[in-house]
Design a protein around this motif. Structure first.
Motif, PDB file in Angstrom:
ATOM      1  N   VAL A 110       0.765  -1.307  -0.052  1.00 11.41           N
ATOM      2  CA  VAL A 110      -0.300   0.378  -0.407  1.00 11.41           C
ATOM      3  C   VAL A 110       0.949   1.176   0.153  1.00 11.41           C
ATOM      4  O   VAL A 110       2.397   1.489   0.555  1.00 11.41           O
ATOM      5  CB  VAL A 110      -1.056   0.067   0.715  1.00 11.41           C
ATOM      6  N   SER A 111       0.337   1.646  -0.905  1.00 11.80           N
ATOM      7  CA  SER A 111       1.381   3.401  -1.036  1.00 11.80           C
ATOM      8  C   SER A 111       0.794   4.953  -0.588  1.00 11.80           C
ATOM      9  O   SER A 111      -0.246   4.493   0.187  1.00 11.80           O
ATOM     10  CB  SER A 111       1.972   4.191  -2.617  1.00 11.80           C
ATOM     11  N   ASN A 115      -4.196   5.947   1.292  1.00 12.01           N
ATOM     12  CA  ASN A 115      -5.685   6.597   2.083  1.00 12.01           C
ATOM     13  C   ASN A 115      -6.454   5.493   2.922  1.00 12.01           C
ATOM     14  O   ASN A 115      -7.172   5.716   3.258  1.00 12.01           O
ATOM     15  CB  ASN A 115      -5.991   7.640   1.608  1.00 12.01           C
ATOM     16  N   ASN A 116      -5.181   4.458   2.520  1.00 11.08           N
ATOM     17  CA  ASN A 116      -5.670   3.045   2.878  1.00 11.08           C
ATOM     18  C   ASN A 116      -5.183   2.768   4.314  1.00 11.08           C
ATOM     19  O   ASN A 116      -3.505   2.027   4.359  1.00 11.08           O
ATOM     20  CB  ASN A 116      -5.535   2.167   1.993  1.00 11.08           C
ATOM     21  N   SER A 128      -2.938  -4.567  -4.533  1.00 10.90           N
ATOM     22  CA  SER A 128      -1.999  -3.330  -3.164  1.00 10.90           C
ATOM     23  C   SER A 128      -2.929  -2.973  -2.370  1.00 10.90           C
ATOM     24  O   SER A 128      -2.508  -2.221  -1.851  1.00 10.90           O
ATOM     25  CB  SER A 128      -1.647  -2.640  -4.006  1.00 10.90           C
ATOM     26  N   GLY A 129      -4.595  -3.209  -2.571  1.00 15.65           N
ATOM     27  CA  GLY A 129      -5.587  -2.627  -1.391  1.00 15.65           C
ATOM     28  C   GLY A 129      -6.163  -1.964  -2.735  1.00 15.65           C
ATOM     29  O   GLY A 129      -5.773  -1.340  -3.579  1.00 15.65           O
ATOM     30  N   GLU A 130      -6.735  -1.342  -1.839  1.00 11.79           N
ATOM     31  CA  GLU A 130      -8.073  -0.056  -1.635  1.00 11.79           C
ATOM     32  C   GLU A 130      -7.930   0.880  -2.105  1.00 11.79           C
ATOM     33  O   GLU A 130      -6.521   1.424  -1.108  1.00 11.79           O
ATOM     34  CB  GLU A 130      -9.749  -0.282  -1.379  1.00 11.79           C
ATOM     35  N   GLY A 138     -10.558   7.691   4.235  1.00  7.44           N
ATOM     36  CA  GLY A 138      -9.168   6.176   4.026  1.00  7.44           C
ATOM     37  C   GLY A 138      -9.727   5.621   5.621  1.00  7.44           C
ATOM     38  O   GLY A 138     -10.363   4.886   6.556  1.00  7.44           O
ATOM     39  N   VAL A 139      -9.761   7.194   6.549  1.00  5.83           N
ATOM     40  CA  VAL A 139      -9.576   6.413   8.368  1.00  5.83           C
ATOM     41  C   VAL A 139     -11.031   5.965   8.592  1.00  5.83           C
ATOM     42  O   VAL A 139     -11.316   4.930   8.878  1.00  5.83           O
ATOM     43  CB  VAL A 139      -9.979   7.421   8.722  1.00  5.83           C
ATOM     44  N   LEU A 140     -12.008   6.430   7.766  1.00  2.84           N
ATOM     45  CA  LEU A 140     -13.669   6.065   7.617  1.00  2.84           C
ATOM     46  C   LEU A 140     -13.443   4.704   7.123  1.00  2.84           C
ATOM     47  O   LEU A 140     -14.557   3.796   8.394  1.00  2.84           O
ATOM     48  CB  LEU A 140     -14.576   6.938   6.981  1.00  2.84           C
ATOM     49  N   ALA A 141     -13.147   3.966   6.287  1.00  8.83           N
ATOM     50  CA  ALA A 141     -13.568   2.825   5.792  1.00  8.83           C
ATOM     51  C   ALA A 141     -12.330   1.869   6.803  1.00  8.83           C
ATOM     52  O   ALA A 141     -13.352   0.663   7.209  1.00  8.83           O
ATOM     53  CB  ALA A 141     -12.186   2.460   4.473  1.00  8.83           C
ATOM     54  N   HIS A 142     -11.920   2.208   7.513  1.00  8.24           N
ATOM     55  CA  HIS A 142     -11.179   1.560   8.461  1.00  8.24           C
ATOM     56  C   HIS A 142     -12.010   1.084   9.358  1.00  8.24           C
ATOM     57  O   HIS A 142     -11.875  -0.164   9.834  1.00  8.24           O
ATOM     58  CB  HIS A 142      -9.482   1.795   9.131  1.00  8.24           C
ATOM     59  N   LEU A 143     -12.507   2.132  10.171  1.00  8.63           N
ATOM     60  CA  LEU A 143     -13.675   2.081  11.383  1.00  8.63           C
ATOM     61  C   LEU A 143     -14.474   1.434  11.138  1.00  8.63           C
ATOM     62  O   LEU A 143     -15.236   0.551  11.489  1.00  8.63           O
ATOM     63  CB  LEU A 143     -13.643   3.004  11.852  1.00  8.63           C
TER      64      LEU A 143
END
Length: 248
Positions: A110-111, A115-116, A128-130, A138-143
């Motif tokens: 991930v680069s 924002n992942n 390589s992920g979204e 990106g933070v919202l996606a994690h949470l």
């Protein structure tokens, strides 16, 4: 989920002063439940300002664009009702302190511009992920992904992976069979079932923060909570002893 094992293992050793690179813990650290509740709240001394200082203590040249990341964890974490502090600590393990590369300098899957912050969709073999439009998303996606593993139904997930896994319908049954709140330790076993040190790495990061950045001292522009006693001296030998004393 791709994370940086050499850095995390070195951190565990530096925090505890007892582990070496070859040590494998017999039991995974017990991390708190994902969902915030009475007796499981984010400690009042955890603030975006302190978390950012914590990051910069290990990564001085952090991209200015990422300096708001802690504030986004608090904002979205409060809205979703999760222990966003431990999600932040998990992010540190996943991204190697927002460096997005290994100790050797070799880039991770991930680069930074994706924002992942949790390796969502980064399963290896060229995946390589979204990528998300900005830091906040990106933070919202994690949470949201974490909330789903707590057994919650996430409305309109921003991550494709979250929508996919939620559509399988397996997580609610798994969470229900635990017959207790889903913890971050449970989460690590689901995300990386063959990595017995994952929860210990998160616990080591948490311990380092609580030991060095969670004392009762406040900046002049930071209001102090009315009831916050000094941090007790940890007496246990486990990584989470300080956290348990702070919270309970």
């Amino acid at each position: 989920m791709i994370r940086f094992h050499p850095i995390a293992t070195t951190l565990v050793a530096s925090v505890l002063g007892v582990l070496t690179l070859g040590d494998v813990p017999a039991h995974a650290a017990t991390l708190p439940p994902i969902k915030a509740a009475s007796g499981n709240q984010v400690p009042a001394c955890v603030t975006p300002t302190r978390l950012t200082s914590f990051l910069k203590s290990r990564h001085r040249d952090i991209d200015p664009r990422l300096e708001t990341v802690a504030a986004h964890y608090e904002q979205h974490g409060r809205a979703l009702g999760v222990r966003w502090d431990y999600a932040f600590f998990q992010m540190i393990v996943e991204t190697n302190w927002l460096r997005f590369h290994q100790a050797s300098g070799r880039p991770g899957l991930v680069s930074p511009d994706q924002n992942n912050f949790a390796g969502i969709g980064a399963t290896g073999r060229g995946h390589s992920g979204e990528a998300f439009n900005d830091v906040s998303t990106g933070v919202l996606a994690h949470l949201q992904h974490i909330s789903m593993y707590a057994g919650e139904t996430v409305d309109n997930p921003v991550a494709v992976r979250t929508r996919l896994v939620q559509g399988w319908g397996e997580i609610p049954g798994w969470a229900h069979r635990l017959n207790r709140p889903v913890t971050y330790t449970d989460l690590t076993r689901k995300w990386s079932p063959h990595d017995r040190g994952y929860s210990d790495d998160i616990a080591a990061v948490a311990d380092q923060f609580f030991a060095n950045f969670c004392e009762v001292r406040f900046a002049e522009n930071e209001p102090a909570p009315s009831r916050l006693s000094p941090d007790p001296t940890p007496t246990g030998s486990t990584r989470t002893s300080l956290f348990r004393k702070l919270m309970f």
